[in-house]
Design a protein around this motif. Structure first.
Motif, PDB file in Angstrom:
ATOM      1  N   MET A 145      72.754 -33.330  41.432  1.00 12.41           N
ATOM      2  CA  MET A 145      71.737 -33.292  42.486  1.00 12.41           C
ATOM      3  C   MET A 145      71.583 -31.876  43.046  1.00 12.41           C
ATOM      4  O   MET A 145      70.479 -31.392  43.272  1.00 12.41           O
ATOM      5  N   HIS A 146      72.736 -31.214  43.265  1.00 20.33           N
ATOM      6  CA  HIS A 146      72.677 -29.834  43.767  1.00 20.33           C
ATOM      7  C   HIS A 146      71.937 -28.935  42.790  1.00 20.33           C
ATOM      8  O   HIS A 146      71.075 -28.156  43.176  1.00 20.33           O
ATOM      9  N   ARG A 147      72.327 -29.060  41.491  1.00 21.48           N
ATOM     10  CA  ARG A 147      71.701 -28.205  40.461  1.00 21.48           C
ATOM     11  C   ARG A 147      70.210 -28.448  40.406  1.00 21.48           C
ATOM     12  O   ARG A 147      69.407 -27.532  40.335  1.00 21.48           O
ATOM     13  N   PHE A 148      69.804 -29.712  40.454  1.00 20.14           N
ATOM     14  CA  PHE A 148      68.392 -30.066  40.383  1.00 20.14           C
ATOM     15  C   PHE A 148      67.631 -29.439  41.559  1.00 20.14           C
ATOM     16  O   PHE A 148      66.571 -28.832  41.391  1.00 20.14           O
ATOM     17  N   SER A 149      68.207 -29.578  42.733  1.00 16.24           N
ATOM     18  CA  SER A 149      67.568 -29.024  43.930  1.00 16.24           C
ATOM     19  C   SER A 149      67.440 -27.500  43.825  1.00 16.24           C
ATOM     20  O   SER A 149      66.393 -26.930  44.150  1.00 16.24           O
ATOM     21  N   GLU A 150      68.504 -26.825  43.326  1.00 16.62           N
ATOM     22  CA  GLU A 150      68.454 -25.360  43.209  1.00 16.62           C
ATOM     23  C   GLU A 150      67.369 -24.912  42.236  1.00 16.62           C
ATOM     24  O   GLU A 150      66.619 -23.965  42.506  1.00 16.62           O
ATOM     25  N   ILE A 151      67.262 -25.603  41.099  1.00 14.78           N
ATOM     26  CA  ILE A 151      66.247 -25.227  40.113  1.00 14.78           C
ATOM     27  C   ILE A 151      64.844 -25.463  40.677  1.00 14.78           C
ATOM     28  O   ILE A 151      63.962 -24.603  40.568  1.00 14.78           O
ATOM     29  N   MET A 152      64.639 -26.619  41.327  1.00 16.30           N
ATOM     30  CA  MET A 152      63.315 -26.919  41.885  1.00 16.30           C
ATOM     31  C   MET A 152      62.933 -25.925  42.979  1.00 16.30           C
ATOM     32  O   MET A 152      61.768 -25.519  43.095  1.00 16.30           O
ATOM     33  N   ILE A 153      63.922 -25.516  43.788  1.00 15.48           N
ATOM     34  CA  ILE A 153      63.625 -24.547  44.846  1.00 15.48           C
ATOM     35  C   ILE A 153      63.309 -23.179  44.235  1.00 15.48           C
ATOM     36  O   ILE A 153      62.407 -22.471  44.693  1.00 15.48           O
ATOM     37  N   GLY A 154      64.014 -22.818  43.160  1.00 14.99           N
ATOM     38  CA  GLY A 154      63.684 -21.582  42.443  1.00 14.99           C
ATOM     39  C   GLY A 154      62.260 -21.617  41.908  1.00 14.99           C
ATOM     40  O   GLY A 154      61.504 -20.648  42.042  1.00 14.99           O
ATOM     41  N   LEU A 155      61.892 -22.750  41.329  1.00 17.17           N
ATOM     42  CA  LEU A 155      60.523 -22.915  40.809  1.00 17.17           C
ATOM     43  C   LEU A 155      59.495 -22.789  41.933  1.00 17.17           C
ATOM     44  O   LEU A 155      58.509 -22.066  41.817  1.00 17.17           O
ATOM     45  N   LEU A 156      59.756 -23.514  43.035  1.00 16.92           N
ATOM     46  CA  LEU A 156      58.816 -23.509  44.158  1.00 16.92           C
ATOM     47  C   LEU A 156      58.650 -22.099  44.725  1.00 16.92           C
ATOM     48  O   LEU A 156      57.528 -21.669  45.028  1.00 16.92           O
ATOM     49  N   PHE A 157      59.756 -21.373  44.845  1.00 14.71           N
ATOM     50  CA  PHE A 157      59.688 -20.006  45.375  1.00 14.71           C
ATOM     51  C   PHE A 157      58.868 -19.125  44.426  1.00 14.71           C
ATOM     52  O   PHE A 157      58.036 -18.333  44.865  1.00 14.71           O
ATOM     53  N   GLY A 158      59.106 -19.285  43.113  1.00 17.62           N
ATOM     54  CA  GLY A 158      58.353 -18.511  42.118  1.00 17.62           C
ATOM     55  C   GLY A 158      56.869 -18.853  42.149  1.00 17.62           C
ATOM     56  O   GLY A 158      56.017 -17.956  42.095  1.00 17.62           O
ATOM     57  N   TRP A 159      56.554 -20.142  42.271  1.00 18.71           N
ATOM     58  CA  TRP A 159      55.135 -20.538  42.363  1.00 18.71           C
ATOM     59  C   TRP A 159      54.502 -19.945  43.619  1.00 18.71           C
ATOM     60  O   TRP A 159      53.368 -19.469  43.585  1.00 18.71           O
ATOM     61  N   GLY A 160      55.237 -19.990  44.718  1.00 19.30           N
ATOM     62  CA  GLY A 160      54.723 -19.415  45.969  1.00 19.30           C
ATOM     63  C   GLY A 160      54.414 -17.936  45.810  1.00 19.30           C
ATOM     64  O   GLY A 160      53.370 -17.458  46.257  1.00 19.30           O
ATOM     65  N   LEU A 161      55.316 -17.208  45.133  1.00 20.42           N
ATOM     66  CA  LEU A 161      55.078 -15.772  44.915  1.00 20.42           C
ATOM     67  C   LEU A 161      53.839 -15.564  44.045  1.00 20.42           C
ATOM     68  O   LEU A 161      53.028 -14.673  44.301  1.00 20.42           O
ATOM     69  N   LEU A 162      53.681 -16.403  43.009  1.00 21.39           N
ATOM     70  CA  LEU A 162      52.527 -16.262  42.111  1.00 21.39           C
ATOM     71  C   LEU A 162      51.224 -16.580  42.842  1.00 21.39           C
ATOM     72  O   LEU A 162      50.249 -15.824  42.760  1.00 21.39           O
ATOM     73  N   ILE A 163      51.198 -17.694  43.588  1.00 23.98           N
ATOM     74  CA  ILE A 163      49.971 -18.106  44.271  1.00 23.98           C
ATOM     75  C   ILE A 163      49.601 -17.118  45.376  1.00 23.98           C
ATOM     76  O   ILE A 163      48.435 -16.781  45.565  1.00 23.98           O
ATOM     77  N   SER A 164      50.626 -16.586  46.064  1.00 21.33           N
ATOM     78  CA  SER A 164      50.345 -15.656  47.160  1.00 21.33           C
ATOM     79  C   SER A 164      49.832 -14.313  46.650  1.00 21.33           C
ATOM     80  O   SER A 164      49.284 -13.539  47.418  1.00 21.33           O
ATOM     81  N   GLY A 165      50.012 -14.029  45.363  1.00 19.30           N
ATOM     82  CA  GLY A 165      49.575 -12.748  44.808  1.00 19.30           C
ATOM     83  C   GLY A 165      50.650 -11.672  44.858  1.00 19.30           C
ATOM     84  O   GLY A 165      50.443 -10.544  44.419  1.00 19.30           O
ATOM     85  N   MET A 166      51.847 -12.015  45.384  1.00 25.15           N
ATOM     86  CA  MET A 166      52.887 -11.002  45.577  1.00 25.15           C
ATOM     87  C   MET A 166      53.560 -10.562  44.277  1.00 25.15           C
ATOM     88  O   MET A 166      54.321  -9.593  44.264  1.00 25.15           O
ATOM     89  N   THR A 167      53.303 -11.271  43.169  1.00 28.04           N
ATOM     90  CA  THR A 167      53.855 -10.818  41.888  1.00 28.04           C
ATOM     91  C   THR A 167      52.990  -9.705  41.295  1.00 28.04           C
ATOM     92  O   THR A 167      53.308  -9.189  40.236  1.00 28.04           O
ATOM     93  N   ASP A 168      51.911  -9.358  41.990  1.00 24.51           N
ATOM     94  CA  ASP A 168      51.042  -8.267  41.536  1.00 24.51           C
ATOM     95  C   ASP A 168      51.363  -7.003  42.332  1.00 24.51           C
ATOM     96  O   ASP A 168      51.017  -6.904  43.513  1.00 24.51           O
ATOM     97  N   PRO A 169      52.047  -6.023  41.712  1.00 27.86           N
ATOM     98  CA  PRO A 169      52.404  -4.805  42.450  1.00 27.86           C
ATOM     99  C   PRO A 169      51.180  -4.106  43.052  1.00 27.86           C
ATOM    100  O   PRO A 169      51.272  -3.511  44.127  1.00 27.86           O
ATOM    101  N   GLY A 170      50.034  -4.225  42.384  1.00 27.76           N
ATOM    102  CA  GLY A 170      48.817  -3.615  42.913  1.00 27.76           C
ATOM    103  C   GLY A 170      48.461  -4.175  44.290  1.00 27.76           C
ATOM    104  O   GLY A 170      47.977  -3.455  45.173  1.00 27.76           O
ATOM    105  N   LYS A 171      48.750  -5.456  44.484  1.00 27.90           N
ATOM    106  CA  LYS A 171      48.436  -6.109  45.759  1.00 27.90           C
ATOM    107  C   LYS A 171      49.421  -5.694  46.845  1.00 27.90           C
ATOM    108  O   LYS A 171      49.039  -5.481  47.996  1.00 27.90           O
ATOM    109  N   VAL A 172      50.701  -5.563  46.453  1.00 28.18           N
ATOM    110  CA  VAL A 172      51.723  -5.130  47.411  1.00 28.18           C
ATOM    111  C   VAL A 172      51.434  -3.694  47.852  1.00 28.18           C
ATOM    112  O   VAL A 172      51.453  -3.376  49.048  1.00 28.18           O
ATOM    113  N   LEU A 173      51.123  -2.823  46.875  1.00 23.99           N
ATOM    114  CA  LEU A 173      50.831  -1.424  47.211  1.00 23.99           C
ATOM    115  C   LEU A 173      49.540  -1.340  48.023  1.00 23.99           C
ATOM    116  O   LEU A 173      49.402  -0.476  48.893  1.00 23.99           O
TER     117      LEU A 173
END
Lengths: 144, 147
Positions: free
Chosen positions: B1-29
């Motif tokens: 259960m712990h492992r599952f939760s950690e992986i899902m939270i990693g996925l959710l955080f990564g999706w959040g970064l992608l949707i927010s545009g923060m994975t684009d260095p051009g946007k951060v700069l």
């Protein structure tokens, strides 16, 4: 100052930010851990027994995010704009690695989690790295 | 259960970064370039994250174990010292140079971007260098061989 209306994405960024907040809250409430990327990765480099699997599982999820998103919602995937040359990327990486461990956190640990905890220490760190980022971009783009 | 939760939270955080545009260095700069054509998006990302975070951490503070029964690893350090400030300034300099911070760099590396891989390799080298210097400083401090 002019606003870059072409690239400005208030709704997507707010929604993405809320997802980051939900992830950070989920991590502390379910797993009892602070969602700070530099700390999670840094703790793997000199591993201690019993302290690695939670870091690895989280990072595996993080690394699988782009591929799963391009399967589930390909219309949301945007190509990153990376204009820096390789030497700049290497120097930037070294500074980020050194600085985040020396200062005990990055945009996620101090920024998202620290500010949410209302920690004065994290507020100072966030103001410092933001100020430093603003200054470097000003120097690189407007002086040289 | 712990492992599952950690992986899902990693996925959710990564999706959040992608949707927010923060994975684009051009946007951060674009956000860090106050004097240029300014993209305020990053402020909306932080605003959304902290809005949710303040409420969630208020609950977390009151708990002695997590909802899955794990120990609560809340930070205890409170000191605002030279390490914190010099470290944050150094991190910010690297962040402003390429527009990558650790999370977005890892996600973009996961997308197969060679420059993100180069960044992550250099970042890990920087982290290892810190661990080496920090360990040497600690040994010297206990030996009394400096100061």
């Amino acid at each position: 100052m002019t606003i870059d209306w072409i690239h400005f994405t208030p709704l997507a960024s707010l929604l993405g930010g809320i997802m980051l907040g939900v992830a950070a809250v989920g991590f502390i409430l379910l797993n009892g851990r602070i969602l700070g990327i530099s700390g999670i990765l840094g703790g793997l480099l000199v591993p201690r027994s019993g302290d690695t699997s939670w870091r690895l599982s989280f990072l595996i999820g993080l690394l699988l995010a782009p591929i799963t998103m391009s399967l589930l919602a390909p219309e949301l995937v945007r190509a990153p704009r990376i204009d820096s040359d390789n030497a700049t990327v290497v120097l930037a990486g070294l500074l980020v690695g050194l600085g985040t461990l020396y200062g005990s956190g990055c945009t996620s640990g101090h920024g998202v989690c620290g500010l949410s905890r209302l920690s004065p220490r994290s507020l100072v760190a966030t103001v410092a790295f933001m100020a430093s980022g603003f200054a470097i971009v000003y120097v690189v783009r407007h002086i040289f | 259960m712990h492992r599952f939760s950690e992986i899902m939270i990693g996925l959710l955080f990564g999706w959040g970064l992608l949707i927010s545009g923060m994975t684009d260095p051009g946007k951060v700069l674009g956000f860090l370039d106050l004097a240029g054509n300014w993209d305020p998006s990053l402020a909306f990302v932080m605003g959304g994250a902290v809005l949710v975070g303040v409420m969630g951490f208020a609950v977390a503070r009151k708990r002695t174990t997590s909802f899955l029964g794990a120990a609560m690893h809340l930070p205890t350090a409170r000191d605002i010292d030279r390490r914190l400030i010099i470290g944050a300034l150094t991190f910010g300099a690297g962040w402003g140079l390429a527009g990558f911070c650790p999370g977005p760099a890892l996600v973009t590396m996961g997308a197969g971007e060679p420059k993100a891989l180069l960044f992550v390799a250099s970042m890990i080298a920087g982290m290892l260098l810190f661990k080496f210097l920090d360990r040497r400083r600690k040994t010297q401090a206990t030996d009394g061989s400096i100061i």
